[in-house]
Design a protein around this motif. Structure first.
Motif, short mmCIF file in Angstrom:
data_model
loop_
_atom_site.label_atom_id
_atom_site.label_comp_id
_atom_site.label_asym_id
_atom_site.label_seq_id
_atom_site.Cartn_x
_atom_site.Cartn_y
_atom_site.Cartn_z
N VAL A 21 0.84 -1.20 0.00
CA VAL A 21 0.00 0.00 0.00
C VAL A 21 0.87 1.25 0.00
O VAL A 21 0.66 2.17 -0.79
CB VAL A 21 -0.97 0.00 1.21
N TYR A 43 -7.15 1.70 2.96
CA TYR A 43 -6.61 0.37 2.72
C TYR A 43 -6.32 -0.42 4.00
O TYR A 43 -5.74 -1.49 3.95
CB TYR A 43 -5.35 0.47 1.85
N LEU A 53 -7.60 -6.04 -2.24
CA LEU A 53 -7.43 -4.76 -2.92
C LEU A 53 -8.55 -4.51 -3.92
O LEU A 53 -9.07 -3.39 -4.02
CB LEU A 53 -6.08 -4.71 -3.65
#
Length: 80
Positions: A21, A43, A53
């Motif tokens: 990330v 995230y 994701l």
């Protein structure tokens, strides 16, 4: 032959997901100028292994599309 490692939660550790990330958003090594502060939080479920994701990205895109899509009109909005 492409030997790219899987990004799925089941195939990565929490530390690896955090790094994925950060690198994807340009947050490492001082590359981010504060523009991604809210995006990193988005995230968290991926980093913690709760969502993939693709699920997070799909929900993000769906939240920012408004208008009459079935008539070919779409408006995209982003508060940033």
């Amino acid at each position: 032959r492409n030997m790219t490692k899987s990004l799925l939660s089941k195939d990565t550790t929490e530390k690896e997901r955090e790094q994925i990330v950060q690198e994807s958003l340009g947050v490492t090594q001082g590359l981010c100028d504060g523009c991604a502060s809210g995006l990193v939080d988005m995230y968290d479920d991926y980093i913690l292994g709760k969502k993939e994701l693709s699920e997070i990205n799909a929900s993000f895109r769906a939240g920012y599309v408004t208008g009459d899509q079935d008539k070919g009109k779409a408006e995209h909005s982003c508060l940033m």
